[in-house]
Write a protein that holds these residues in place. Structure first.
Motif, short mmCIF file in Angstrom:
data_model
loop_
_atom_site.label_atom_id
_atom_site.label_comp_id
_atom_site.label_asym_id
_atom_site.label_seq_id
_atom_site.Cartn_x
_atom_site.Cartn_y
_atom_site.Cartn_z
N MET A 112 0.81 -1.18 0.14
CA MET A 112 -0.10 0.03 0.08
C MET A 112 0.95 1.34 -0.20
SD MET A 112 -3.16 -1.15 2.64
CE MET A 112 -3.78 -2.72 2.40
N ALA A 113 0.00 2.54 0.23
CA ALA A 113 0.97 3.52 -0.12
C ALA A 113 2.07 3.92 0.96
CB ALA A 113 -0.15 4.84 0.17
N TYR A 114 3.09 4.59 0.42
CA TYR A 114 4.05 5.06 1.30
C TYR A 114 5.03 3.79 1.97
CZ TYR A 114 1.93 9.49 0.23
OH TYR A 114 1.52 10.64 -0.40
N ILE A 115 4.84 2.68 1.40
CA ILE A 115 5.88 1.48 2.04
C ILE A 115 7.24 1.93 1.63
CG2 ILE A 115 6.32 -0.88 1.61
CD1 ILE A 115 3.47 -0.12 3.15
N HIS A 116 8.19 1.74 2.42
CA HIS A 116 9.82 1.47 2.31
C HIS A 116 10.30 0.33 2.45
CE1 HIS A 116 13.68 2.93 1.46
NE2 HIS A 116 14.23 2.60 2.96
N ILE A 117 11.02 -0.26 1.59
CA ILE A 117 11.56 -1.54 1.54
C ILE A 117 13.08 -1.10 1.18
CG2 ILE A 117 12.09 -3.89 0.75
CD1 ILE A 117 8.94 -3.94 -0.06
N ALA A 118 14.09 -1.41 2.36
CA ALA A 118 15.61 -1.08 2.12
C ALA A 118 16.09 -2.17 1.47
CB ALA A 118 15.82 -0.70 3.69
N HIS A 119 17.51 -1.91 1.22
CA HIS A 119 18.28 -2.53 0.67
C HIS A 119 18.50 -4.09 1.42
CE1 HIS A 119 21.24 -2.18 3.86
NE2 HIS A 119 20.90 -1.07 3.69
N ASP A 120 18.80 -5.18 0.25
CA ASP A 120 18.69 -6.28 0.73
C ASP A 120 17.73 -7.09 1.39
OD1 ASP A 120 21.81 -6.52 -0.12
OD2 ASP A 120 21.79 -4.97 1.36
N CYS A 121 16.55 -6.53 1.35
CA CYS A 121 15.31 -7.09 1.96
C CYS A 121 14.85 -8.50 0.88
CB CYS A 121 14.33 -6.28 2.16
SG CYS A 121 14.35 -5.04 3.57
N ARG A 122 14.24 -9.28 1.67
CA ARG A 122 13.57 -10.34 0.83
C ARG A 122 12.22 -10.58 1.42
NH1 ARG A 122 16.45 -15.50 2.76
NH2 ARG A 122 16.95 -14.27 4.49
N ILE A 123 11.28 -10.30 0.42
CA ILE A 123 9.67 -10.36 0.74
C ILE A 123 9.59 -11.62 -0.09
CG2 ILE A 123 7.41 -9.11 0.54
CD1 ILE A 123 10.19 -7.64 2.02
N GLY A 124 8.44 -12.41 0.72
CA GLY A 124 7.80 -13.41 -0.02
C GLY A 124 6.54 -13.33 -0.83
N ASN A 125 5.92 -14.39 -0.76
CA ASN A 125 4.56 -14.13 -1.59
C ASN A 125 3.19 -13.99 -0.88
OD1 ASN A 125 6.33 -15.18 -3.94
ND2 ASN A 125 6.17 -17.16 -3.29
N ASN A 126 2.35 -13.36 -1.45
CA ASN A 126 1.07 -13.05 -1.02
C ASN A 126 1.31 -12.32 0.45
OD1 ASN A 126 -0.62 -14.83 -2.85
ND2 ASN A 126 0.93 -16.34 -2.24
#
Length: 257
Positions: A112-126
């Motif tokens: 959603m709006a204004y999310i920040h995901i920084a360097h080297d993060c790993r996000i899965g599925n769903n």
């Protein structure tokens, strides 16, 4: 499909049916898969690889340099999978050589709006990230996690599959799978029963996961003792095994307890 006021570098590779809105800028080293829609005022810098059927809304910034003072311009990358909805003003940075060189976002996520995901993060599925949730560097978010609005996750922390965070949670330690946590600092508050029901977990599985929660948080056991008890539960109920695997993988890190 490409608005005349969009700027696309000749070294970018876009599938034929990719759409790009006005005033968006796509740099060299960017690849975008079929069916992806890029809204207006989006900036994508490379190396960034975006899969199929994503929708990326206005004022989003993808693939910018990591916010890390040790970064010296190394060729790191951002990889985004398929069917993600990335809402307004999201920022996702590339990886660093001090991490694994890449930031990764999987499939079917809602940011959603204004999310920040920084360097080297790993996000899965769903996963679902509600407005203003922010991840520091090297964070790992597993499948089906929901981060409520204004959740903050400290660098190098992990959040296990199917976990749920309350609004405004400040997470500075690892969160095992299935758990609900909230507060500043975040504390455990049971298992994510409603989320598990919606995803098809049986009543018996949920009951066994409740037992696992009590072993970990309500019986006064140290971590080694709790893991021994969890091994016995996992032998009878496979749904408990991800908790045990998470703890084994994370023994070098702090755990929310």
């Amino acid at each position: 499909m490409i608005h005349p006021q969009a700027i696309i570098d000749p070294a970018a590779e876009l599938a034929e049916d990719v759409s790009v809105g006005p005033f968006s800028v796509i740099g060299p080293g960017v690849t975008i898969g079929a069916g992806t829609q890029i809204g207006p005022h989006v900036v994508i810098q490379g190396p960034t690889h975006i899969g199929r059927d994503n929708r990326i809304l206005q004022f989003t910034s993808l693939g910018a340099d990591p916010q890390d003072k040790k970064y010296r311009g190394e060729p790191t990358e951002l990889v985004i999978g398929d069917r993600n909805l990335i809402r307004e003003s999201v920022t996702i940075n590339r990886g660093t050589m001090n991490g694994n060189g890449r930031t990764v976002v999987g499939d079917d996520n809602l940011l959603m709006a204004y999310i920040h995901i920084a360097h080297d993060c790993r996000i899965g599925n769903n996963t679902i990230f509600s407005n203003n949730a922010s991840l520091a560097g090297h964070v790992h978010i597993e499948d089906w996690v929901i981060l409520s609005g204004f959740t903050l996750v400290h660098q190098f922390c992990s959040v296990g599959a199917h976990a749920f965070t309350g609004m405004g949670s400040a997470i500075a330690k690892d969160v095992p799978p299935y758990m609900i946590v909230s507060g500043n600092p975040a504390r455990p508050h049971g298992i994510n029963k409603e989320g598990l029901k919606r995803r098809g977990f049986t009543a018996e599985q949920i009951n066994q996961l409740r037992r696992a929660y009590k072993v970990l948080y309500r019986q006064g056991l140290n971590l080694d003792e709790a893991m021994h008890e969890l091994e016995q539960l996992a032998a009878a109920e496979q749904a408990v095994q991800p908790i045990l695997d998470f703890l084994r993988d994370g023994v070098r890190r702090s755990l929310i307890r």
